[in-house]
Design a protein around this motif. Structure first.
Motif, PDB file in Angstrom:
ATOM      1  N   GLY A  56      95.963  48.617  -9.306  1.00 44.45           N
ATOM      2  CA  GLY A  56      96.727  48.901 -10.719  1.00 44.45           C
ATOM      3  C   GLY A  56      98.022  48.562 -10.790  1.00 44.45           C
ATOM      4  N   THR A  57      98.877  48.789 -10.085  1.00 44.85           N
ATOM      5  CA  THR A  57     100.233  48.598  -9.984  1.00 44.85           C
ATOM      6  C   THR A  57     100.500  47.097  -9.656  1.00 44.85           C
ATOM      7  OG1 THR A  57     100.992  50.708  -8.973  1.00 44.85           O
ATOM      8  CG2 THR A  57     102.536  49.262  -8.864  1.00 44.85           C
ATOM      9  N   SER A  58      99.868  46.545  -8.667  1.00 44.61           N
ATOM     10  CA  SER A  58     100.115  45.197  -8.316  1.00 44.61           C
ATOM     11  C   SER A  58      99.711  44.310  -9.480  1.00 44.61           C
ATOM     12  CB  SER A  58      99.274  44.780  -7.014  1.00 44.61           C
ATOM     13  OG  SER A  58      99.592  45.615  -5.907  1.00 44.61           O
ATOM     14  N   TYR A  59      98.350  44.616 -10.065  1.00 48.79           N
ATOM     15  CA  TYR A  59      97.878  43.830 -10.923  1.00 48.79           C
ATOM     16  C   TYR A  59      98.931  43.899 -12.221  1.00 48.79           C
ATOM     17  CZ  TYR A  59      94.965  41.261 -14.167  1.00 48.79           C
ATOM     18  OH  TYR A  59      94.305  40.604 -15.155  1.00 48.79           O
ATOM     19  N   ALA A  60      99.179  45.043 -12.850  1.00 51.12           N
ATOM     20  CA  ALA A  60     100.119  45.350 -13.815  1.00 51.12           C
ATOM     21  C   ALA A  60     101.441  44.350 -13.647  1.00 51.12           C
ATOM     22  CB  ALA A  60     100.193  46.762 -14.105  1.00 51.12           C
ATOM     23  N   ILE A  61     102.235  44.604 -12.641  1.00 51.99           N
ATOM     24  CA  ILE A  61     103.383  43.821 -12.494  1.00 51.99           C
ATOM     25  C   ILE A  61     103.088  42.623 -12.357  1.00 51.99           C
ATOM     26  CG2 ILE A  61     105.079  43.773 -10.916  1.00 51.99           C
ATOM     27  CD1 ILE A  61     104.855  46.926 -10.201  1.00 51.99           C
ATOM     28  N   TRP A  62     102.115  42.088 -11.750  1.00 46.63           N
ATOM     29  CA  TRP A  62     101.934  40.418 -11.479  1.00 46.63           C
ATOM     30  C   TRP A  62     101.679  39.964 -12.907  1.00 46.63           C
ATOM     31  CZ3 TRP A  62      96.701  38.370 -12.321  1.00 46.63           C
ATOM     32  CH2 TRP A  62      96.722  36.740 -11.750  1.00 46.63           C
ATOM     33  N   THR A  63     100.962  40.588 -13.806  1.00 47.11           N
ATOM     34  CA  THR A  63     100.844  40.155 -15.045  1.00 47.11           C
ATOM     35  C   THR A  63     102.022  40.257 -15.983  1.00 47.11           C
ATOM     36  OG1 THR A  63      99.684  42.221 -16.006  1.00 47.11           O
ATOM     37  CG2 THR A  63      98.234  40.434 -15.147  1.00 47.11           C
ATOM     38  N   GLY A  64     102.766  41.301 -15.650  1.00 44.60           N
ATOM     39  CA  GLY A  64     104.064  41.457 -16.504  1.00 44.60           C
ATOM     40  C   GLY A  64     104.907  40.635 -16.128  1.00 44.60           C
ATOM     41  N   ILE A  65     104.987  40.196 -14.949  1.00 44.34           N
ATOM     42  CA  ILE A  65     106.338  39.186 -14.420  1.00 44.34           C
ATOM     43  C   ILE A  65     105.749  38.067 -15.073  1.00 44.34           C
ATOM     44  CG2 ILE A  65     107.071  37.784 -12.679  1.00 44.34           C
ATOM     45  CD1 ILE A  65     106.801  40.141 -11.061  1.00 44.34           C
ATOM     46  N   GLY A  66     104.447  37.583 -15.032  1.00 38.17           N
ATOM     47  CA  GLY A  66     103.715  36.363 -15.509  1.00 38.17           C
ATOM     48  C   GLY A  66     104.180  36.301 -17.300  1.00 38.17           C
TER      49      GLY A  66
END
Length: 105
Positions: A56-66
């Protein structure tokens, strides 16, 4: 090292989404290839990060950076609107990314 992979994955997401715009609906072959290669590399880096970091953390940060990178790229390269309300939501996005990073295990 997983945070390094996650940040690179997010930056690659910005790169491939920008190339997607330049591909003109996937009709420009050069930018279509850049888009596909960027997607693959971004997913590979994300996969490496999720070996250690919570999904959850990884996906949220990945999409957030994007998303953040796409907004900034849109403003700089494509002269998209900069409004106070849009900047507020960008600030909330940054706060969410930082909050997730701080609270991840």
């Amino acid at each position: 090292m997983p945070w390094f992979f996650l940040i690179i994955a997010g930056l690659l997401e910005v790169a491939w989404s920008t190339c997607l715009k330049f591909s003109n609906g996937l009709t420009n072959v050069k930018f279509t290839i850049f888009t596909i290669v960027g997607m693959i590399l971004s997913f590979l880096c994300l996969a490496q990060a999720t070996k250690t970091l919570p999904l959850g953390t990884s996906y949220a940060i990945w999409t957030g950076i994007g998303a953040l990178g796409a907004v900034i790229t849109g403003i700089i390269l494509f002269h998209e609107a900069v409004t106070p309300l849009r900047l507020l939501f960008v600030a909330l996005l940054i706060a969410g990314i930082v909050g997730l990073e701080i609270t991840s295990e």
